[in-house]
Design a protein around this motif. Sequence first.
Motif, mmCIF file in Angstrom:
data_model
loop_
_atom_site.group_PDB
_atom_site.id
_atom_site.type_symbol
_atom_site.label_atom_id
_atom_site.label_comp_id
_atom_site.label_asym_id
_atom_site.label_seq_id
_atom_site.Cartn_x
_atom_site.Cartn_y
_atom_site.Cartn_z
ATOM 1 N N VAL A 273 0.876 -1.169 0.000
ATOM 2 C CA VAL A 273 0.000 0.000 0.000
ATOM 3 C C VAL A 273 0.912 1.218 0.000
ATOM 4 C CG1 VAL A 273 -1.801 1.259 1.231
ATOM 5 C CG2 VAL A 273 -1.766 -1.249 1.301
ATOM 6 N N VAL A 274 0.879 1.999 -1.068
ATOM 7 C CA VAL A 274 1.820 3.103 -1.218
ATOM 8 C C VAL A 274 1.071 4.379 -1.581
ATOM 9 C CG1 VAL A 274 3.861 3.956 -2.419
ATOM 10 C CG2 VAL A 274 3.603 1.487 -1.986
ATOM 11 N N GLU A 275 1.175 5.370 -0.703
ATOM 12 C CA GLU A 275 0.541 6.666 -0.945
ATOM 13 C C GLU A 275 1.481 7.591 -1.702
ATOM 14 O OE1 GLU A 275 -0.570 5.531 3.394
ATOM 15 O OE2 GLU A 275 1.233 5.607 2.147
ATOM 16 N N SER A 276 0.886 8.532 -2.437
ATOM 17 C CA SER A 276 1.658 9.571 -3.108
ATOM 18 C C SER A 276 0.769 10.785 -3.307
ATOM 19 C CB SER A 276 2.189 9.075 -4.462
ATOM 20 O OG SER A 276 1.122 8.733 -5.324
ATOM 21 N N GLY A 277 1.381 11.894 -3.663
ATOM 22 C CA GLY A 277 0.613 13.077 -4.003
ATOM 23 C C GLY A 277 0.535 14.139 -2.937
ATOM 24 N N GLY A 278 1.093 13.876 -1.781
ATOM 25 C CA GLY A 278 1.069 14.894 -0.743
ATOM 26 C C GLY A 278 1.963 16.073 -1.089
ATOM 27 N N GLY A 279 1.857 17.116 -0.297
ATOM 28 C CA GLY A 279 2.699 18.296 -0.525
ATOM 29 C C GLY A 279 2.109 19.509 0.155
ATOM 30 N N ALA A 280 2.578 20.656 -0.282
ATOM 31 C CA ALA A 280 2.129 21.918 0.285
ATOM 32 C C ALA A 280 1.147 22.588 -0.653
ATOM 33 C CB ALA A 280 3.321 22.830 0.539
ATOM 34 N N VAL A 281 0.097 23.152 -0.092
ATOM 35 C CA VAL A 281 -0.927 23.822 -0.881
ATOM 36 C C VAL A 281 -1.489 24.974 -0.058
ATOM 37 C CG1 VAL A 281 -2.723 22.215 -0.089
ATOM 38 C CG2 VAL A 281 -3.027 23.454 -2.240
ATOM 39 N N GLN A 282 -1.938 26.006 -0.743
ATOM 40 C CA GLN A 282 -2.545 27.120 -0.036
ATOM 41 C C GLN A 282 -4.013 26.839 0.256
ATOM 42 O OE1 GLN A 282 -1.774 30.689 -2.376
ATOM 43 N NE2 GLN A 282 0.002 31.138 -1.079
ATOM 44 N N ALA A 283 -4.504 27.442 1.286
ATOM 45 C CA ALA A 283 -5.916 27.304 1.641
ATOM 46 C C ALA A 283 -6.790 27.701 0.450
ATOM 47 C CB ALA A 283 -6.242 28.165 2.851
ATOM 48 N N GLY A 284 -7.837 26.890 0.250
ATOM 49 C CA GLY A 284 -8.716 27.126 -0.888
ATOM 50 C C GLY A 284 -8.323 26.363 -2.134
ATOM 51 N N GLY A 285 -7.136 25.799 -2.129
ATOM 52 C CA GLY A 285 -6.647 25.066 -3.285
ATOM 53 C C GLY A 285 -7.073 23.613 -3.269
ATOM 54 N N SER A 286 -6.496 22.847 -4.189
ATOM 55 C CA SER A 286 -6.841 21.439 -4.340
ATOM 56 C C SER A 286 -5.596 20.574 -4.382
ATOM 57 C CB SER A 286 -7.643 21.228 -5.627
ATOM 58 O OG SER A 286 -8.854 21.946 -5.606
ATOM 59 N N LEU A 287 -5.794 19.318 -4.025
ATOM 60 C CA LEU A 287 -4.698 18.348 -4.024
ATOM 61 C C LEU A 287 -5.306 16.971 -4.230
ATOM 62 C CD1 LEU A 287 -1.603 18.684 -3.474
ATOM 63 C CD2 LEU A 287 -2.055 17.917 -1.148
ATOM 64 N N ARG A 288 -4.598 16.116 -4.963
ATOM 65 C CA ARG A 288 -5.064 14.748 -5.124
ATOM 66 C C ARG A 288 -4.051 13.798 -4.505
ATOM 67 N NH1 ARG A 288 -7.176 11.224 -10.281
ATOM 68 N NH2 ARG A 288 -9.154 12.050 -9.522
ATOM 69 N N LEU A 289 -4.532 12.958 -3.603
ATOM 70 C CA LEU A 289 -3.718 11.898 -3.039
ATOM 71 C C LEU A 289 -4.044 10.599 -3.770
ATOM 72 C CD1 LEU A 289 -4.013 12.564 0.794
ATOM 73 C CD2 LEU A 289 -2.451 13.582 -0.875
ATOM 74 N N SER A 290 -3.021 9.802 -4.009
ATOM 75 C CA SER A 290 -3.210 8.513 -4.665
ATOM 76 C C SER A 290 -2.657 7.398 -3.791
ATOM 77 C CB SER A 290 -2.504 8.496 -6.020
ATOM 78 O OG SER A 290 -3.060 9.453 -6.899
#
Length: 128
Positions: A4-21
């Motif tokens: 089980v391997v996660e990816s896609g994290g990081g830094a983002v500003q409030a109101g923005g979007s991010l996708r974790l896989s």
Amino acid sequence: EVRVVESGGGAVQAGGSLRLSCAVSGLPFSSSGMAWYRQAPGHECELVATISRRETTTYIDSVKGRFVVSRHGRGRESGDVSLDMNTVKPEDTAVYYCAADALDIGWDRRCRKSFGYWGQGTQVTVSS
């Protein structure tokens, strides 16, 4: 071996979007239940979202309407689970964990890493 391997994290500003896989292999993906948990600094680990083998989804109240969990099989024993995070808030800052349950029994609202299979986590940091 189950992976089980996660990816896609990081830094983002409030109101923005991010996708974790989350890439899962080594278990019967189509019959497995999947979940996303998170642990923020100074807080207990909590269940964020789940998706059953039948693609029934659940969310904690604080992310309803903002996060979307989905799944896609790649083969009998592999697949991917995504967590689309929209309109993120600073309080979404946490390490996010993906978990798999080969029997799709259900999930505890608190982290129980002895149950199912867990990834190592991916950090999400939301700045204001």
